[in-house]
Design a protein around this motif. Sequence first.
Motif, PDB file in Angstrom:
ATOM      1  N   GLY A 173     132.681  11.492 -38.174  1.00 32.84           N
ATOM      2  CA  GLY A 173     132.655  11.316 -39.626  1.00 32.84           C
ATOM      3  C   GLY A 173     132.450  12.626 -40.354  1.00 32.84           C
ATOM      4  O   GLY A 173     133.132  12.924 -41.345  1.00 32.84           O
ATOM      5  N   TYR A 174     131.534  13.442 -39.863  1.00 30.36           N
ATOM      6  CA  TYR A 174     131.257  14.704 -40.524  1.00 30.36           C
ATOM      7  C   TYR A 174     132.351  15.733 -40.285  1.00 30.36           C
ATOM      8  O   TYR A 174     132.540  16.650 -41.091  1.00 30.36           O
ATOM      9  CB  TYR A 174     129.887  15.235 -40.096  1.00 30.36           C
ATOM     10  CG  TYR A 174     128.793  14.690 -40.979  1.00 30.36           C
ATOM     11  CD1 TYR A 174     128.523  15.287 -42.205  1.00 30.36           C
ATOM     12  CD2 TYR A 174     128.064  13.557 -40.624  1.00 30.36           C
ATOM     13  CE1 TYR A 174     127.553  14.787 -43.049  1.00 30.36           C
ATOM     14  CE2 TYR A 174     127.090  13.049 -41.454  1.00 30.36           C
ATOM     15  CZ  TYR A 174     126.834  13.662 -42.665  1.00 30.36           C
ATOM     16  OH  TYR A 174     125.879  13.155 -43.497  1.00 30.36           O
ATOM     17  N   SER A 175     133.072  15.604 -39.180  1.00 29.65           N
ATOM     18  CA  SER A 175     134.226  16.488 -38.959  1.00 29.65           C
ATOM     19  C   SER A 175     135.305  16.227 -40.008  1.00 29.65           C
ATOM     20  O   SER A 175     135.883  17.163 -40.570  1.00 29.65           O
ATOM     21  CB  SER A 175     134.802  16.254 -37.556  1.00 29.65           C
ATOM     22  OG  SER A 175     133.866  16.571 -36.559  1.00 29.65           O
ATOM     23  N   ILE A 176     135.557  14.949 -40.268  1.00 29.59           N
ATOM     24  CA  ILE A 176     136.546  14.582 -41.295  1.00 29.59           C
ATOM     25  C   ILE A 176     136.085  15.064 -42.667  1.00 29.59           C
ATOM     26  O   ILE A 176     136.884  15.583 -43.470  1.00 29.59           O
ATOM     27  CB  ILE A 176     136.761  13.059 -41.312  1.00 29.59           C
ATOM     28  CG1 ILE A 176     137.398  12.591 -40.000  1.00 29.59           C
ATOM     29  CG2 ILE A 176     137.628  12.650 -42.492  1.00 29.59           C
ATOM     30  CD1 ILE A 176     138.772  13.136 -39.734  1.00 29.59           C
ATOM     31  N   ALA A 177     134.799  14.909 -42.944  1.00 29.71           N
ATOM     32  CA  ALA A 177     134.273  15.335 -44.243  1.00 29.71           C
ATOM     33  C   ALA A 177     134.388  16.848 -44.407  1.00 29.71           C
ATOM     34  O   ALA A 177     134.752  17.358 -45.481  1.00 29.71           O
ATOM     35  CB  ALA A 177     132.816  14.891 -44.373  1.00 29.71           C
ATOM     36  N   THR A 178     134.096  17.579 -43.331  1.00 32.87           N
ATOM     37  CA  THR A 178     134.204  19.035 -43.375  1.00 32.87           C
ATOM     38  C   THR A 178     135.647  19.473 -43.603  1.00 32.87           C
ATOM     39  O   THR A 178     135.915  20.384 -44.394  1.00 32.87           O
ATOM     40  CB  THR A 178     133.687  19.644 -42.055  1.00 32.87           C
ATOM     41  OG1 THR A 178     132.340  19.245 -41.864  1.00 32.87           O
ATOM     42  CG2 THR A 178     133.774  21.161 -42.090  1.00 32.87           C
ATOM     43  N   LEU A 179     136.559  18.819 -42.912  1.00 33.02           N
ATOM     44  CA  LEU A 179     137.983  19.136 -43.084  1.00 33.02           C
ATOM     45  C   LEU A 179     138.422  18.886 -44.522  1.00 33.02           C
ATOM     46  O   LEU A 179     139.171  19.680 -45.104  1.00 33.02           O
ATOM     47  CB  LEU A 179     138.826  18.297 -42.120  1.00 33.02           C
ATOM     48  CG  LEU A 179     140.351  18.458 -42.239  1.00 33.02           C
ATOM     49  CD1 LEU A 179     140.756  19.903 -41.969  1.00 33.02           C
ATOM     50  CD2 LEU A 179     141.059  17.498 -41.287  1.00 33.02           C
ATOM     51  N   THR A 180     137.937  17.799 -45.104  1.00 35.75           N
ATOM     52  CA  THR A 180     138.278  17.495 -46.498  1.00 35.75           C
ATOM     53  C   THR A 180     137.800  18.606 -47.428  1.00 35.75           C
ATOM     54  O   THR A 180     138.545  19.075 -48.301  1.00 35.75           O
ATOM     55  CB  THR A 180     137.661  16.163 -46.927  1.00 35.75           C
ATOM     56  OG1 THR A 180     138.120  15.120 -46.072  1.00 35.75           O
ATOM     57  CG2 THR A 180     138.029  15.821 -48.372  1.00 35.75           C
ATOM     58  N   GLY A 181     136.545  19.029 -47.237  1.00 37.44           N
ATOM     59  CA  GLY A 181     136.014  20.101 -48.065  1.00 37.44           C
ATOM     60  C   GLY A 181     136.809  21.375 -47.928  1.00 37.44           C
ATOM     61  O   GLY A 181     137.111  22.052 -48.925  1.00 37.44           O
ATOM     62  N   PHE A 182     137.177  21.715 -46.701  1.00 37.75           N
ATOM     63  CA  PHE A 182     137.968  22.926 -46.475  1.00 37.75           C
ATOM     64  C   PHE A 182     139.334  22.832 -47.158  1.00 37.75           C
ATOM     65  O   PHE A 182     139.788  23.792 -47.786  1.00 37.75           O
ATOM     66  CB  PHE A 182     138.162  23.153 -44.974  1.00 37.75           C
ATOM     67  CG  PHE A 182     139.124  24.261 -44.665  1.00 37.75           C
ATOM     68  CD1 PHE A 182     138.739  25.586 -44.780  1.00 37.75           C
ATOM     69  CD2 PHE A 182     140.426  23.984 -44.276  1.00 37.75           C
ATOM     70  CE1 PHE A 182     139.633  26.616 -44.508  1.00 37.75           C
ATOM     71  CE2 PHE A 182     141.324  25.003 -44.003  1.00 37.75           C
ATOM     72  CZ  PHE A 182     140.921  26.322 -44.118  1.00 37.75           C
TER      73      PHE A 182
END
Length: 259
Positions: A174-183
């Motif tokens: 979940g946090y990997s997807i969130a990080t990718l979104t932010g990037f």
Amino acid sequence: MKKHLLLYVVVALFIFPKIYGQKSDYGLNLNEPLEFKHESLLLPTFLIASGAFGIRKGPIRDLSVEIRESLKPDGSKVTVDDYLPAVGIASAYGLEFAGYKGRYDWKNKTGVLLVSGLFMYSSVRITKNNISARRPSGRSVSTFPSGHTALTFMGAEFLHQEYGHRSIWFSIGGYSIATLTGFLRIYNDKHWFNDVLAGAGIGILSTKLGYWLYPMIKNIIFKDKNKVEYSSQSKKSYTIQFAPIVTNNEVQLGAYIQF
């Protein structure tokens, strides 16, 4: 400059899940004693504050500018960030309907999500309407904070709270997807780095407050016979007041909490 981006990814992918570990802040069901952990607010508060400091001149603002310059936006877009915010929430419901039970059933999941979403949306909209920070592309003055990032991190924390106690890989995913979104919001020249920091903090905080407030609201509305005890170690009382806020043809809900 690449080392800054790498550091950001490492922090999000590894430090976040390890801070939370495989233990959730909340009980396994609505009738278990619920102890609100104030220390769980430290990370989202730090992210929001860091993002806010980046609005004006300073080290965080300089870092935001440096990151944008290193990416050299050329107008090309990666539109997947418009769809990623739904992944965490959809995953939690998908696991539920596939028979892989989380902490709450789908009805109470929805209740938590509504409270969290209302807080997140109101926080983002009110802040955007009152802080005229220009996007890096210069196309509008609604850059702070990043709404896409807030929604994705809200979903990541939601997935973590429901299934992180079963496997830390749900939290990491979940946090990997969130990080990718932010990037990608930065890469697509939609937001500055500090916008993403604040959005992440708002998203995490919204879900934490949703899990804490929902049982209280449920008891008040439905007057459950088996009310939730909100702290197993404290006899402090809590006062909650809700009031509508009308701004620019928008209707929002404000909450006042007294400890």
